[in-house]
Design an enzyme around this catalytic site. Structure first.
Site, PDB file in Angstrom:
ATOM      1  N   HIS A  50      55.651  27.996  52.786  1.00  0.00           N
ATOM      2  CA  HIS A  50      56.980  27.847  52.673  1.00  0.00           C
ATOM      3  C   HIS A  50      57.607  28.434  53.980  1.00  0.00           C
ATOM      4  O   HIS A  50      58.949  28.352  53.975  1.00  0.00           O
ATOM      5  CB  HIS A  50      57.400  28.705  51.585  1.00  0.00           C
ATOM      6  CG  HIS A  50      56.918  30.030  51.735  1.00  0.00           C
ATOM      7  ND1 HIS A  50      55.875  30.614  51.550  1.00  0.00           N
ATOM      8  CD2 HIS A  50      58.151  31.030  52.002  1.00  0.00           C
ATOM      9  CE1 HIS A  50      55.924  32.079  51.723  1.00  0.00           C
ATOM     10  NE2 HIS A  50      57.172  32.208  51.761  1.00  0.00           N
ATOM     11  N   ARG A  51      56.755  29.109  54.759  1.00  0.00           N
ATOM     12  CA  ARG A  51      57.453  29.894  55.988  1.00  0.00           C
ATOM     13  C   ARG A  51      58.072  29.023  56.953  1.00  0.00           C
ATOM     14  O   ARG A  51      57.645  27.925  57.460  1.00  0.00           O
ATOM     15  CB  ARG A  51      56.464  30.656  56.562  1.00  0.00           C
ATOM     16  CG  ARG A  51      56.134  31.859  55.687  1.00  0.00           C
ATOM     17  CD  ARG A  51      55.367  33.138  56.588  1.00  0.00           C
ATOM     18  NE  ARG A  51      55.275  34.177  55.484  1.00  0.00           N
ATOM     19  CZ  ARG A  51      55.746  34.948  55.053  1.00  0.00           C
ATOM     20  NH1 ARG A  51      57.192  35.140  55.553  1.00  0.00           N
ATOM     21  NH2 ARG A  51      55.568  35.879  54.143  1.00  0.00           N
TER      22      ARG A  51
END
Length: 288
Positions: free
Chosen positions: A149-150
């Site tokens: 998700h980063r």
């Protein structure tokens, strides 16, 4: 009681500003003596700022963690929240030392342990009752688990392509279960990387997935805490760019490949099951 601030998605500035505006209204109405904030997200910093500007004491749970990578928005949130909080509740001794090096007085620092680990251990038996294995037709240690998700991994096409190419090769040896963050899912479509996944599951068809003997990747919707915890508990290994999952896999003694070059949780490397692999396909595949 719960109070919904009504703040949704947006830029970092938009989220932080909107939370401050709405949370200040709650503070003016409730007049608390102390505000407790947790973690390193935008609302952590926003709530602490709103409190201290009204001369209300703030306490930060999970204080002192440092990746020393200021390109991470979470690192900025951690640094600033710790500087303005009156009580700093740390999860590890290295966090104590980080705060001391930054000039935080000893009397503000309290080593309390890791509340995320407390939650995991408290809920482990309940997670064992989850039916997610039956829904996904999985067996213990018969799959790998992936989260991603980063922004540095997901928002840049080169990085996401590298990671997904490694995941595709790994999936030829073991099925990969991938509960995808909505933004990650959007970027997979935008960069035309969906073909790397043999099956894309929506909530209504998730139970229809049939794992293949070769090149099996299942992209699922986000899962509940208990369902995800069960997947973590019995995975052959986990690949993630999450900070919390690094800690959870260490406690569960499950091998973890962290898709980052830095970590704010070094204890998971020195005393745990964690290895930093970045987004290099070669290194990801070698460690898997």
């Amino acid at each position: 009681r719960d109070v919904y601030l009504g703040v949704g998605s947006g830029t970092h500035a938009e989220q932080t500003g909107k939370v401050m505006i709405e949370f200040e209204k709650v503070l003016l109405k409730e007049k608390p003596d102390l505000v407790v904030v947790v973690g390193d997200v935008n609302s952590t910093l926003a709530a602490a700022l709103a409190a201290v500007k009204l001369h209300i004491s703030a306490a930060h749970v999970e204080a002192g963690l440092r990746s020393y990578d200021r390109t991470m928005p979470e690192e900025i949130n951690r640094l600033l929240t710790d500087q303005i909080s009156d009580y700093l509740f740390t999860p590890s001794r290295d966090a104590d030392e980080n705060l001391k090096r930054e000039g935080v007085p000893q009397e503000k620092i309290f080593f309390v342990g890791n509340v995320m680990v407390d939650s995991l251990l408290f809920n482990k038996a309940r997670a064992d009752q989850s039916q997610i294995f039956a829904q996904l037709k999985l067996a213990e240690e018969g799959y790998a688990l992936l989260t991603l998700h980063r922004p540095s991994n997901v928002d840049e096409k080169h990085s996401l392509t590298n990671i997904m190419s490694a995941i595709t090769e790994i999936s030829e040896s073991i099925p990969v279960v991938f509960p995808a963050h909505p933004r990650t899912r959007k970027k997979l479509r935008e960069f035309n990387l969906d073909p790397h996944a043999t099956v894309i599951a929506s909530p209504d068809v998730i139970g229809a997935w049939q794992p293949q003997s070769q090149s099996s990747i299942l992209i699922t919707p986000p899962l509940s805490y208990l369902d995800f915890l069960k997947l973590e508990m019995y995975a052959k290994f986990v690949m993630t760019d999450s900070g919390g999952i690094q800690e959870e896999t260490t406690v569960l003694n499950v091998p973890c490949l962290t898709l980052r070059d830095t970590t704010e949780r070094p204890i998971t490397i020195t005393q745990g099951t964690n290895v930093l692999v970045g987004n290099s396909p070669r290194k990801i595949i070698e460690e898997a």
